[in-house]
Design a protein around this motif. Structure first.
Motif, mmCIF file in Angstrom:
data_model
loop_
_atom_site.group_PDB
_atom_site.id
_atom_site.type_symbol
_atom_site.label_atom_id
_atom_site.label_comp_id
_atom_site.label_asym_id
_atom_site.label_seq_id
_atom_site.Cartn_x
_atom_site.Cartn_y
_atom_site.Cartn_z
ATOM 1 N N PHE A 1 -1.522 -21.179 -14.269
ATOM 2 C CA PHE A 1 -0.984 -19.947 -13.700
ATOM 3 C C PHE A 1 -1.974 -18.811 -13.963
ATOM 4 O O PHE A 1 -2.356 -18.569 -15.110
ATOM 5 C CB PHE A 1 0.381 -19.630 -14.295
ATOM 6 N N CYS A 2 -2.390 -18.131 -12.894
ATOM 7 C CA CYS A 2 -3.464 -17.141 -12.964
ATOM 8 C C CYS A 2 -2.937 -15.744 -12.726
ATOM 9 O O CYS A 2 -2.242 -15.486 -11.724
ATOM 10 C CB CYS A 2 -4.549 -17.474 -11.941
ATOM 11 N N PHE B 1 1.796 -26.774 -18.763
ATOM 12 C CA PHE B 1 1.041 -25.855 -17.924
ATOM 13 C C PHE B 1 0.177 -24.998 -18.823
ATOM 14 O O PHE B 1 0.281 -25.034 -20.051
ATOM 15 C CB PHE B 1 1.969 -24.977 -17.072
ATOM 16 N N ALA B 2 -0.726 -24.221 -18.207
ATOM 17 C CA ALA B 2 -1.603 -23.307 -18.940
ATOM 18 C C ALA B 2 -1.603 -21.953 -18.249
ATOM 19 O O ALA B 2 -1.199 -21.838 -17.078
ATOM 20 C CB ALA B 2 -3.018 -23.871 -19.028
ATOM 21 N N LEU B 3 -2.069 -20.940 -18.960
ATOM 22 C CA LEU B 3 -2.141 -19.572 -18.433
ATOM 23 C C LEU B 3 -3.588 -19.088 -18.461
ATOM 24 O O LEU B 3 -4.330 -19.359 -19.413
ATOM 25 C CB LEU B 3 -1.294 -18.621 -19.276
ATOM 26 N N PHE B 4 -3.967 -18.340 -17.413
ATOM 27 C CA PHE B 4 -5.289 -17.713 -17.361
ATOM 28 C C PHE B 4 -5.127 -16.287 -16.844
ATOM 29 O O PHE B 4 -4.381 -16.035 -15.890
ATOM 30 C CB PHE B 4 -6.228 -18.467 -16.415
ATOM 31 N N GLY B 5 -5.860 -15.358 -17.453
ATOM 32 C CA GLY B 5 -5.880 -13.995 -16.950
ATOM 33 C C GLY B 5 -7.202 -13.330 -17.260
ATOM 34 O O GLY B 5 -7.791 -13.576 -18.322
ATOM 35 N N HIS B 6 -7.669 -12.492 -16.328
ATOM 36 C CA HIS B 6 -8.931 -11.783 -16.516
ATOM 37 C C HIS B 6 -8.663 -10.294 -16.661
ATOM 38 O O HIS B 6 -7.945 -9.697 -15.848
ATOM 39 C CB HIS B 6 -9.858 -12.022 -15.328
ATOM 40 N N SER B 7 -9.249 -9.671 -17.668
ATOM 41 C CA SER B 7 -9.155 -8.232 -17.923
ATOM 42 C C SER B 7 -7.674 -7.844 -18.080
ATOM 43 O O SER B 7 -7.021 -8.299 -19.003
ATOM 44 C CB SER B 7 -9.866 -7.453 -16.815
#
Length: 248
Positions: free
Chosen positions: A9-10, A74-80
């Motif tokens: 999940f982005c 599941f995994a989590l990704f986020g930028h800034s």
């Protein structure tokens, strides 16, 4: 979702939406990129944007659980800004979901804000400051009509990020990987490594080629790094630094 694909999940960076991640192709086998849409953008344009990261997490967490169920991994990704949102989501979902890994990108640890701020500046100064921060300026802001349309959302996102202060709480109990462009002039290596204090589990720091917005030019490199971390645990490539279990 296919049981053989791990959902990632982005969360978007300031001013962007799910469309940024939807455009990604060449996703490695075994991984499924699932963009999370935030209000105020794209198909949710008419909705008011979030103004508080922890409240945003309380709204987004049930959406994730509805998609994957209570136990599915599941995994989590986020930028800034997305890194802050992903972290708050990890805290919200901790202990009641199949969350396996948190990936935070292009962000200092959650306890440290920016010394310089863009919030409160006039339009031109605001855009110049944001561009200076990110070393990146989207072409849409050079079009007067598009700028008028997009600027309120960008302002709301930047203010949410700059005003973010995490509520004290226990560290996470899942692996955390902090990613950073090797030439990032906004977030230093030391700042990116501050995330090690957010978990009792393994912490990994990884550098990828590029500046603060490295993921714009090379999403494939990022996805390969994410897949490697998910498959290999805390194994790190040459030139990166691995931290052991940490308590915050």
């Amino acid at each position: 979702m296919s049981p053989t694909q791990l959902p990632l999940f982005c969360l978007p960076f300031a001013g962007s939406g799910a469309g940024f991640y939807r455009a990604w192709s060449a996703v490695p086998p075994g991984l499924k990129v699932v963009p999370l849409q935030l209000p105020g953008r794209e198909e949710l344009f008419l909705e008011d944007p979030f103004t508080d990261a922890s409240k945003a997490a309380s709204v987004l967490a049930p959406q994730i659980l509805e998609l994957v169920g209570e136990e599915a991994p599941f995994a989590l990704f986020g930028h800034s800004l997305g890194a802050v949102l992903a972290y708050e989501l990890a805290r919200e979902l901790s202990g009641r979901s199949g969350l396996r890994h948190l990936f935070v990108s292009g962000s200092p640890g959650p306890g440290h804000g920016r010394a310089q701020r863009a919030t409160g500046l006039d339009d031109e100064e605001f855009l110049a400051r944001v561009g200076e921060f990110a070393d990146y300026r989207h072409a849409a802001f050079d079009d007067p009509d598009l700028r008028e349309l997009l600027l309120p959302l960008l302002r709301a996102d930047v203010a949410m990020h700059e005003d973010y202060v995490p509520v004290p709480g226990p560290p996470l109990t899942l692996p955390v990987t902090s990613l950073r462009g090797a030439d990032d002039r906004l977030v230093s290596r030391a700042q990116a490594e501050e995330w090690r204090t957010t978990t009792r589990a393994s912490f990994t720091y990884r550098e990828l080629p590029g500046g603060h917005m490295y993921l714009v030019d090379s999403p494939e490199t990022l996805l390969t790094a994410v897949t490697g971390a998910l498959h290999d645990g805390v194994t790190t490539p040459a030139g990166s630094d691995r931290g052991g279990p940490q308590c915050g």
